[in-house]
Scaffold this active site. Structure first.
Site, PDB file in Angstrom:
ATOM      1  N   LYS A 163     117.212  38.541  52.104  1.00  0.00           N
ATOM      2  CA  LYS A 163     116.446  39.774  51.901  1.00  0.00           C
ATOM      3  C   LYS A 163     117.234  40.838  51.142  1.00  0.00           C
ATOM      4  O   LYS A 163     116.660  41.529  50.301  1.00  0.00           O
ATOM      5  CB  LYS A 163     115.812  40.309  53.187  1.00  0.00           C
ATOM      6  CG  LYS A 163     116.717  40.569  54.343  1.00  0.00           C
ATOM      7  CD  LYS A 163     115.862  40.974  55.523  1.00  0.00           C
ATOM      8  CE  LYS A 163     116.561  41.111  56.839  1.00  0.00           C
ATOM      9  NZ  LYS A 163     117.964  41.033  57.010  1.00  0.00           N
TER      10      LYS A 163
ATOM     11  N   ARG B  61     120.459  36.659  67.549  1.00  0.00           N
ATOM     12  CA  ARG B  61     119.648  37.282  66.495  1.00  0.00           C
ATOM     13  C   ARG B  61     118.373  36.489  66.227  1.00  0.00           C
ATOM     14  O   ARG B  61     117.313  37.072  66.025  1.00  0.00           O
ATOM     15  CB  ARG B  61     120.463  37.423  65.204  1.00  0.00           C
ATOM     16  CG  ARG B  61     121.595  38.423  65.332  1.00  0.00           C
ATOM     17  CD  ARG B  61     121.971  39.024  63.979  1.00  0.00           C
ATOM     18  NE  ARG B  61     122.218  38.027  62.968  1.00  0.00           N
ATOM     19  CZ  ARG B  61     123.425  37.670  62.547  1.00  0.00           C
ATOM     20  NH1 ARG B  61     124.496  38.228  63.060  1.00  0.00           N
ATOM     21  NH2 ARG B  61     123.569  36.776  61.601  1.00  0.00           N
TER      22      ARG B  61
ATOM     23  N   ARG C 211     128.286  32.371  54.876  1.00  0.00           N
ATOM     24  CA  ARG C 211     128.217  33.712  54.301  1.00  0.00           C
ATOM     25  C   ARG C 211     129.578  34.414  54.415  1.00  0.00           C
ATOM     26  O   ARG C 211     130.244  34.333  55.430  1.00  0.00           O
ATOM     27  CB  ARG C 211     127.160  34.469  55.087  1.00  0.00           C
ATOM     28  CG  ARG C 211     126.946  35.872  54.719  1.00  0.00           C
ATOM     29  CD  ARG C 211     125.571  36.300  55.078  1.00  0.00           C
ATOM     30  NE  ARG C 211     125.390  36.566  56.510  1.00  0.00           N
ATOM     31  CZ  ARG C 211     124.306  37.144  56.992  1.00  0.00           C
ATOM     32  NH1 ARG C 211     123.317  37.476  56.197  1.00  0.00           N
ATOM     33  NH2 ARG C 211     124.199  37.365  58.270  1.00  0.00           N
TER      34      ARG C 211
ATOM     35  N   ARG D 234     112.189  46.476  62.965  1.00  0.00           N
ATOM     36  CA  ARG D 234     112.509  45.204  63.586  1.00  0.00           C
ATOM     37  C   ARG D 234     111.810  44.998  64.918  1.00  0.00           C
ATOM     38  O   ARG D 234     112.006  43.957  65.550  1.00  0.00           O
ATOM     39  CB  ARG D 234     114.004  45.093  63.790  1.00  0.00           C
ATOM     40  CG  ARG D 234     114.648  44.306  62.636  1.00  0.00           C
ATOM     41  CD  ARG D 234     116.058  44.341  62.802  1.00  0.00           C
ATOM     42  NE  ARG D 234     117.004  43.369  62.594  1.00  0.00           N
ATOM     43  CZ  ARG D 234     117.875  43.368  61.579  1.00  0.00           C
ATOM     44  NH1 ARG D 234     117.740  44.168  60.572  1.00  0.00           N
ATOM     45  NH2 ARG D 234     118.852  42.532  61.567  1.00  0.00           N
TER      46      ARG D 234
ATOM     47  N   ARG E  14     131.503  37.958  58.369  1.00  0.00           N
ATOM     48  CA  ARG E  14     130.974  39.115  59.099  1.00  0.00           C
ATOM     49  C   ARG E  14     131.202  38.902  60.583  1.00  0.00           C
ATOM     50  O   ARG E  14     131.047  37.799  61.090  1.00  0.00           O
ATOM     51  CB  ARG E  14     129.463  39.235  58.825  1.00  0.00           C
ATOM     52  CG  ARG E  14     129.140  40.247  57.786  1.00  0.00           C
ATOM     53  CD  ARG E  14     127.695  40.191  57.392  1.00  0.00           C
ATOM     54  NE  ARG E  14     126.753  40.399  58.493  1.00  0.00           N
ATOM     55  CZ  ARG E  14     125.459  40.690  58.319  1.00  0.00           C
ATOM     56  NH1 ARG E  14     124.977  40.793  57.099  1.00  0.00           N
ATOM     57  NH2 ARG E  14     124.658  40.851  59.336  1.00  0.00           N
TER      58      ARG E  14
HETATM   59  P1  AMP Z   1     121.374  43.254  59.066  1.00  0.00           P
HETATM   60  O1  AMP Z   1     122.383  43.520  58.012  1.00  0.00           O
HETATM   61  O2  AMP Z   1     119.985  43.688  58.677  1.00  0.00           O
HETATM   62  O3  AMP Z   1     121.439  41.833  59.528  1.00  0.00           O
HETATM   63  O4  AMP Z   1     121.761  44.181  60.328  1.00  0.00           O
HETATM   64  C1  AMP Z   1     123.002  44.013  60.977  1.00  0.00           C
HETATM   65  C2  AMP Z   1     122.920  44.567  62.390  1.00  0.00           C
HETATM   66  O5  AMP Z   1     122.611  45.970  62.360  1.00  0.00           O
HETATM   67  C3  AMP Z   1     121.840  43.947  63.267  1.00  0.00           C
HETATM   68  O6  AMP Z   1     122.252  42.719  63.858  1.00  0.00           O
HETATM   69  C4  AMP Z   1     121.660  45.079  64.297  1.00  0.00           C
HETATM   70  O7  AMP Z   1     122.730  45.103  65.223  1.00  0.00           O
HETATM   71  C5  AMP Z   1     121.768  46.325  63.439  1.00  0.00           C
HETATM   72  N1  AMP Z   1     120.452  46.696  62.892  1.00  0.00           N
HETATM   73  C6  AMP Z   1     120.084  46.721  61.579  1.00  0.00           C
HETATM   74  N2  AMP Z   1     118.811  47.122  61.436  1.00  0.00           N
HETATM   75  C7  AMP Z   1     118.354  47.364  62.696  1.00  0.00           C
HETATM   76  C8  AMP Z   1     117.102  47.778  63.225  1.00  0.00           C
HETATM   77  N3  AMP Z   1     116.048  48.041  62.435  1.00  0.00           N
HETATM   78  N4  AMP Z   1     116.990  47.897  64.575  1.00  0.00           N
HETATM   79  C9  AMP Z   1     118.029  47.654  65.387  1.00  0.00           C
HETATM   80  N5  AMP Z   1     119.226  47.233  64.957  1.00  0.00           N
HETATM   81  C10 AMP Z   1     119.407  47.086  63.615  1.00  0.00           C
END
Ligand code: AMP
Length: 230
Positions: free
Chosen positions: A14, A167, A123, A89, A156
């Site tokens: 994404k 997740r 990744r 989310r 990461r």
């Molecule tokens: P991502 O890069 O989108 O995978 O986000 C990394 C981490 O940030 C996630 O695993 C959550 O811990 C936190 N995070 C990002 N976006 C959200 C969201 N909309 N709601 C809650 N936690 C978020």
């Protein structure tokens, strides 16, 4: 003005697809995960609040997330629109978002869990400039080093089997109902995220009635390059 949401499980690409859309359409790409990671890297107060939650693969609390999104969108640096990635989310976040903003479309990148696992484990992230790499798609010219800034490529903190399992569970439980909310408003285009990134991008643009991705070298970072997969 175009306002889009891009959704998909981690590793579905994404971030990459959002960046390709943002570049020539002059959209601002807003990644909530990137905002949190920046805060963790820079040891801010917000970073300290979210670090553990993120490392465990859990979702950050809604109040914090909504505050971050509100503040970011209040910058109003998005004259031509935005594409928001990683938000909403869950149902509460979706309702908060729809109360404040009209959106033109939701891009839903679909990928089976087995493929997600394969990609996420490959990744890497540059510790210097934050560029994403997926070692399945392309290897950097020097192993373990970023092609752009020479920084060290690291995994990461939340890309472990355990955190990924959390997740994926969360995604299916909480994020699918968000898609149902958006589907009721007929916003959603679902695209198979497994083909190469330019094929996925072409499909997204066709489905949203957007102009095709400019050829490489003409405008912005079209085909090629090392980053992929977030
Ligand atoms: P991502 O890069 O989108 O995978 O986000 C990394 C981490 O940030 C996630 O695993 C959550 O811990 C936190 N995070 C990002 N976006 C959200 C969201 N909309 N709601 C809650 N936690 C978020």
């Amino acid at each position: 003005m175009r306002k889009y949401v891009i959704m998909g499980v981690q590793g579905s690409g994404k971030g990459t697809q959002a960046m390709l859309l943002a570049a020539d359409l002059d959209l601002v790409h807003i990644s909530v995960g990137d905002i949190f990671r920046w805060n963790v890297q820079h040891h801010t107060k917000l970073g300290a609040q979210v670090r553990r939650t993120m490392a465990g693969g859990e979702l950050v609390g809604d109040d914090l997330v909504e505050g971050v999104v509100k503040t970011r969108l209040a910058d109003h640096d998005w004259n031509f629109g935005f594409i928001i990635d990683g938000f909403p989310r869950n149902e509460r976040q979706a309702e908060f978002f729809l109360e404040s903003y009209d959106i033109d479309g939701v891009i839903h990148l679909e990928m089976p869990d087995s493929e997600v696992r394969r990609r996420v484990m490959a990744r890497r992230l540059c510790a210097g400039c934050g560029m994403d790499y997926n070692l399945l798609a392309s290897t950097p010219s020097t192993a373990g080093r970023c092609d752009v800034c020479g920084g060290e490529l690291v995994t990461r903190e939340d890309d472990t089997e355990e955190a990924l399992a959390v997740r994926l569970r969360d995604y299916h439980q909480k994020t699918n109902p968000v898609l149902d909310i958006f589907r009721r408003k007929e916003y959603v285009v679902t695209v198979d995220a497994r083909p190469g990134r330019d094929i996925v991008q072409k499909e997204i643009r066709e489905r949203l009635g957007l102009p095709p991705l400019p050829a490489a070298g003409q405008d912005g970072p079209a085909a090629g390059g090392a980053a992929a997969g977030r």
